[in-house]
Design a protein around this motif. Structure first.
Motif, PDB file in Angstrom:
ATOM      1  N   UNK A  18      39.560  55.718  19.108  1.00  0.00           N
ATOM      2  CA  UNK A  18      39.039  55.363  17.740  1.00  0.00           C
ATOM      3  C   UNK A  18      40.306  55.259  16.912  1.00  0.00           C
ATOM      4  N   UNK A  19      40.740  54.092  16.271  1.00  0.00           N
ATOM      5  CA  UNK A  19      41.856  53.765  15.340  1.00  0.00           C
ATOM      6  C   UNK A  19      41.238  53.285  14.197  1.00  0.00           C
ATOM      7  N   UNK A  20      41.634  53.646  13.092  1.00  0.00           N
ATOM      8  CA  UNK A  20      41.689  53.304  11.790  1.00  0.00           C
ATOM      9  C   UNK A  20      42.308  52.204  11.469  1.00  0.00           C
ATOM     10  N   UNK A  21      41.859  51.090  10.769  1.00  0.00           N
ATOM     11  CA  UNK A  21      42.497  49.813  10.209  1.00  0.00           C
ATOM     12  C   UNK A  21      41.997  49.657   8.720  1.00  0.00           C
ATOM     13  N   UNK A  22      42.877  49.485   7.786  1.00  0.00           N
ATOM     14  CA  UNK A  22      42.729  49.073   6.510  1.00  0.00           C
ATOM     15  C   UNK A  22      43.631  47.744   6.186  1.00  0.00           C
ATOM     16  N   UNK A  23      42.768  46.653   6.028  1.00  0.00           N
ATOM     17  CA  UNK A  23      43.711  45.478   5.657  1.00  0.00           C
ATOM     18  C   UNK A  23      44.411  45.517   4.383  1.00  0.00           C
ATOM     19  N   UNK A  24      43.785  46.186   3.591  1.00  0.00           N
ATOM     20  CA  UNK A  24      44.136  46.355   2.215  1.00  0.00           C
ATOM     21  C   UNK A  24      45.491  47.189   1.948  1.00  0.00           C
ATOM     22  N   UNK A  25      45.991  47.908   3.217  1.00  0.00           N
ATOM     23  CA  UNK A  25      46.944  48.923   3.124  1.00  0.00           C
ATOM     24  C   UNK A  25      48.418  48.096   3.202  1.00  0.00           C
ATOM     25  N   UNK A  27      51.125  49.027   4.128  1.00  0.00           N
ATOM     26  CA  UNK A  27      51.870  49.433   5.157  1.00  0.00           C
ATOM     27  C   UNK A  27      50.927  49.109   6.607  1.00  0.00           C
ATOM     28  N   UNK A  28      51.693  48.256   7.404  1.00  0.00           N
ATOM     29  CA  UNK A  28      51.016  48.019   8.610  1.00  0.00           C
ATOM     30  C   UNK A  28      51.044  49.145   9.713  1.00  0.00           C
ATOM     31  N   UNK A 193      45.687  43.560  18.987  1.00  0.00           N
ATOM     32  CA  UNK A 193      46.600  43.870  17.944  1.00  0.00           C
ATOM     33  C   UNK A 193      47.448  42.785  17.272  1.00  0.00           C
ATOM     34  N   UNK A 194      47.334  41.653  17.841  1.00  0.00           N
ATOM     35  CA  UNK A 194      48.017  40.488  17.076  1.00  0.00           C
ATOM     36  C   UNK A 194      47.165  39.923  16.086  1.00  0.00           C
ATOM     37  N   UNK A 195      45.845  39.980  16.274  1.00  0.00           N
ATOM     38  CA  UNK A 195      44.980  39.374  15.494  1.00  0.00           C
ATOM     39  C   UNK A 195      45.163  40.318  14.195  1.00  0.00           C
ATOM     40  N   UNK A 196      45.129  41.766  14.539  1.00  0.00           N
ATOM     41  CA  UNK A 196      45.279  42.596  13.522  1.00  0.00           C
ATOM     42  C   UNK A 196      46.366  42.579  12.458  1.00  0.00           C
ATOM     43  N   UNK A 197      47.505  42.214  13.269  1.00  0.00           N
ATOM     44  CA  UNK A 197      48.838  41.852  12.520  1.00  0.00           C
ATOM     45  C   UNK A 197      48.599  40.794  11.399  1.00  0.00           C
ATOM     46  N   UNK A 198      48.266  39.778  12.115  1.00  0.00           N
ATOM     47  CA  UNK A 198      48.234  38.499  11.452  1.00  0.00           C
ATOM     48  C   UNK A 198      47.220  38.587  10.233  1.00  0.00           C
ATOM     49  N   UNK A 199      46.096  39.243  10.638  1.00  0.00           N
ATOM     50  CA  UNK A 199      45.241  39.262   9.311  1.00  0.00           C
ATOM     51  C   UNK A 199      45.868  40.238   8.340  1.00  0.00           C
ATOM     52  N   UNK A 200      46.605  41.194   8.798  1.00  0.00           N
ATOM     53  CA  UNK A 200      47.402  42.038   7.461  1.00  0.00           C
ATOM     54  C   UNK A 200      48.449  41.136   7.020  1.00  0.00           C
TER      55      UNK A 200
END
Length: 293
Positions: A18-25, A27-28, A193-200
């Motif tokens: 499990x990994x946490x991701x907050x698009x509003x942070x 810092x990627x 991970x690329x999708x998460x990076x682009x969302x960020x």
């Protein structure tokens, strides 16, 4: 008392971890940045060099101008559908294709959600009204394939509507090709991970923040559901008449170059310069789902 800012932290499962991701942070997370480019089995460790990309793109855009002149002389019709997960690079690929096209005969179609009237119509009806007339090049930024992915995953259609679509779409597309329309279907594939990076990136770029919707965030936990629907779509709607061209798109530059090369290599237009077009990179582009790991 002012409302507290909503916490958009999402807990995501990666191979049992499990990994946490907050698009509003702002810092990627390092685990995303480190894995993004090669996520999903992408074969390259570096992006295509910018200077090489710019040089190749210009050559391909010159060829696309020739295609339009050929269309105007012959009345040939061309239609391309661009599909992929959110942030796959559909809009950028369309922009690269259409940047120097004559807007009087090249159109981009990006439809919003259907109206009440459209919901009562035959599902394909609102798309057909945007099909090309003689001499036109039409590019769909998403298409009727919404019903093969986002609609069933997010609950926007019934199971019966989804199953009916999957039966009808190969016959529908066969009619398109039989009517002598040059028809391309592109699936732009990206790693998680690329999708998460682009969302960020979108969230923290004031010029792109409009691209990030609440539905994008809601879909983050549905990666596997989208994968299942993608796999079935590619298997059942990849036909001899209307094949899927799959492009591994973690590097937008390589994706755009190879996508445009495929279009140009397929068409038999006047003044075609095969040397300028170049060869396809079979590490990142192929027919049907076989290129996906």
């Amino acid at each position: 008392m002012a409302d507290e800012k909503q916490d958009r932290t999402v807990e995501l499962n990666f191979g049992g971890e499990t990994r946490a991701f907050n698009v509003d942070d702002p810092v990627l997370p390092g685990w995303i940045d480190d894995a993004a480019l090669q996520s999903g089995g992408y074969p390259y460790k570096k992006k295509l060099d910018q200077a090489e990309y710019d040089s190749d793109l210009k050559k391909l855009q010159i060829e696309l101008v020739k295609v339009q002149l050929w269309q105007q002389a012959t009345g040939k019709r061309i239609m391309a559908v661009f599909e992929g997960r959110d942030a796959a690079g559909k809009g950028g690929a369309i922009l690269a294709a259409s940047a120097y096209m004559n807007p009087r005969s090249a159109r981009v179609v990006a439809l919003t959600k259907p109206t009440e009237t459209e919901r009562g119509q035959w599902y394909f009806q609102r798309y057909v009204s945007h099909f090309p007339t003689a001499g036109e090049f039409v590019l769909f930024d998403r298409s009727w394939y919404n019903r093969a992915g986002v609609e069933p995953v997010m609950g926007f259609c019934t199971k019966d509507e989804y199953e009916l679509f999957m039966k009808q779409v190969p016959r529908f597309e066969k009619m398109i090709v039989q009517d002598d329309i040059h028809f391309f279907k592109f699936w732009l594939n990206i790693g998680r991970e690329m999708q998460l990076k682009r969302f960020h990136d979108r969230r923290h770029d004031p010029l792109k923040v409009w691209k990030l919707s609440p539905m994008d965030i809601a879909a983050l936990k549905k990666w596997d559901d989208y994968t299942d629907k993608r796999d079935r779509m590619l298997k059942e709607t990849h036909t001899d008449a209307a094949p899927w061209t799959v492009v591994l798109a973690n590097d937008k530059r390589r994706a755009r170059i190879n996508l445009l090369r495929h279009i140009l290599r397929t068409l038999d237009y006047d003044g075609k310069d095969k040397d300028a077009i170049g060869e396809l990179d079979d590490k990142i582009i192929g027919q049907g789902p076989k290129i996906l790991k």
